[in-house]
Motif scaffolding. Structure first.
Motif, PDB file in Angstrom:
ATOM      1  N   PRO A 263       0.810  -1.230   0.000  1.00  0.00           N
ATOM      2  CA  PRO A 263       0.000   0.000   0.000  1.00  0.00           C
ATOM      3  C   PRO A 263       0.839   1.275   0.000  1.00  0.00           C
ATOM      4  O   PRO A 263       0.445   2.290  -0.579  1.00  0.00           O
ATOM      5  CB  PRO A 263      -0.823  -0.119   1.285  1.00  0.00           C
ATOM      6  N   TYR A 264       1.996   1.205   0.632  1.00  0.00           N
ATOM      7  CA  TYR A 264       2.868   2.379   0.713  1.00  0.00           C
ATOM      8  C   TYR A 264       3.626   2.602  -0.603  1.00  0.00           C
ATOM      9  O   TYR A 264       3.890   3.750  -0.979  1.00  0.00           O
ATOM     10  CB  TYR A 264       3.836   2.209   1.890  1.00  0.00           C
ATOM     11  N   LEU A 265       3.951   1.511  -1.273  1.00  0.00           N
ATOM     12  CA  LEU A 265       4.550   1.654  -2.602  1.00  0.00           C
ATOM     13  C   LEU A 265       3.543   2.276  -3.569  1.00  0.00           C
ATOM     14  O   LEU A 265       3.897   3.122  -4.401  1.00  0.00           O
ATOM     15  CB  LEU A 265       4.992   0.294  -3.136  1.00  0.00           C
ATOM     16  N   LEU A 266       2.288   1.868  -3.460  1.00  0.00           N
ATOM     17  CA  LEU A 266       1.274   2.354  -4.393  1.00  0.00           C
ATOM     18  C   LEU A 266       0.965   3.832  -4.216  1.00  0.00           C
ATOM     19  O   LEU A 266       0.668   4.535  -5.195  1.00  0.00           O
ATOM     20  CB  LEU A 266      -0.010   1.520  -4.246  1.00  0.00           C
ATOM     21  N   ASP A 267       1.011   4.335  -2.963  1.00  0.00           N
ATOM     22  CA  ASP A 267       0.709   5.770  -2.783  1.00  0.00           C
ATOM     23  C   ASP A 267       1.955   6.650  -2.724  1.00  0.00           C
ATOM     24  O   ASP A 267       1.860   7.861  -2.595  1.00  0.00           O
ATOM     25  CB  ASP A 267      -0.185   6.000  -1.556  1.00  0.00           C
TER      26      ASP A 267
END
Length: 338
Positions: A263-267
């Protein structure tokens, strides 16, 4: 003299039969009784986190293929005393091999010696205990490879300049401290316009890592980089950047498991994760434990299975090396299911 009586002959036959039935104590099958499988007990730094669960998955897969027993028992928190107590309990159970990822290598060294004295084989995995009586270390990647990969990834986002800080986990974790030493020296040589300003320690606690990262951003208003040095602090520092609405201003990299860091890579709150195939590390640990239990000598290159066809072994340091680190990005993160 008269020959032996019929009764004595029968008795002798029974004794010989009983003795024959006892053969198999050398590990071979007695008549109709299968030999017990090698028992390998893994003791991670802490129980219940995705990283060590993935190692356990790999260990269980190896156990099925190799015909050994594999168990995993870790402390509830990053507590060297609790970890030592688990190891002593396993020694009392007379397992064949204990594979340990030590929280405190120095504290674990005498415990390892106790185990060896009582005939239990001991290896380390993920984290080493240098100078101890462990027989072999299963290393995921070299400290130089991991430290440089983390630094290069962060500097790419920071433009090779600026201040950054590290949120690590255990203060005495041998592997993390080795990586940090590489990051510090490599930064000063390769990126002279960048500065590592501080390293703090969160234990294996994501919430604590997030709080510490927020504190670092307050303490250093011009901070533009954060490194999460372990699989709980990597998402922790990204969460801090996300919650403080500093995505694009403070960049993070770390050692994060794929599906947790996704999720942190995506945002964009995390730029990249430097890791390795954790399930393969667990598999290799079980394989190495079996080799040690059977007294097999490893060669410079070893075929473990089709996925691990050329595992290197260094006799001088008694280290088995999984390989080079992986760079996990938003593009390839779904290749890894753990």
């Amino acid at each position: 003299m008269r020959g032996p009586t019929k009764t004595l002959v029968v008795a002798a036959a029974l004794v010989l039969g009983a003795a024959a039935g006892l053969t198999g104590c050398d590990g071979k099958e007695a008549a109709g009784v299968p030999a017990k499988p090698i028992r390998i007990a893994f003791v991670p730094k802490v129980a219940g986190i995705p990283y060590f669960e993935a190692m356990n998955t790999g260990g269980n897969a190896a156990a099925k293929q190799l015909g050994v027993e594999w168990t995993s028992t870790g402390p509830a928190t990053v507590d060297p005393a609790a970890q030592a107590s688990i190891v002593r309990g396993l020694v009392d159970q007379r397992v064949d091999v204990i594979a340990i990822a030590p929280n405190d290598p120095k504290a674990m060294a005498p415990v390892i010696s106790e185990a060896r004295t009582k005939g239990v084989r001991v290896i380390t995995s993920d984290t080493d205990a240098p100078g101890s009586d462990r027989e072999l270390f299963v290393n995921q990647a070299t400290p130089d490879g991991i430290g440089r990969a983390l630094t290069d990834a962060l500097m790419k986002k920071m433009g090779g300049a600026g201040k950054y800080a590290i949120v690590s986990c255990g203060e005495t974790a041998e592997n993390l401290n080795a990586w940090i030493a590489v990051q510090r020296s490599y930064t000063s040589i390769r990126y002279p316009r960048a500065q590592l300003v501080e390293t703090v320690y969160a234990g294996e606690d994501k919430g604590n890592a997030t709080a510490l990262a927020k504190g670092l951003m307050t303490k250093y208003p011009d901070l533009t980089g954060l490194v999460g040095e372990c699989t709980t602090s990597a998402p922790g520092v990204a969460e801090a950047v996300r919650s403080q609405q500093k995505i694009g201003n403070v960049f993070t990299v770390g050692v994060g498991t794929p599906q947790v860091i996704k999720p942190y890579l995506l945002d964009g709150s995390a730029s990249l994760s430097v890791l390795w195939n954790v399930e393969s590390l667990g598999y290799l640990t079980a394989w190495a434990g079996k080799q040690v239990a059977e007294g097999k000598q490893l060669g410079p290159t070893n075929k473990v299975n089709l996925e691990l066809p050329a595992i290197k072994y260094d006799e001088a340091t008694k280290t088995v090396l999984l390989g080079d680190p992986l760079l996990i990005t938003r593009e390839n993160v779904d290749q890894f299911k753990y």
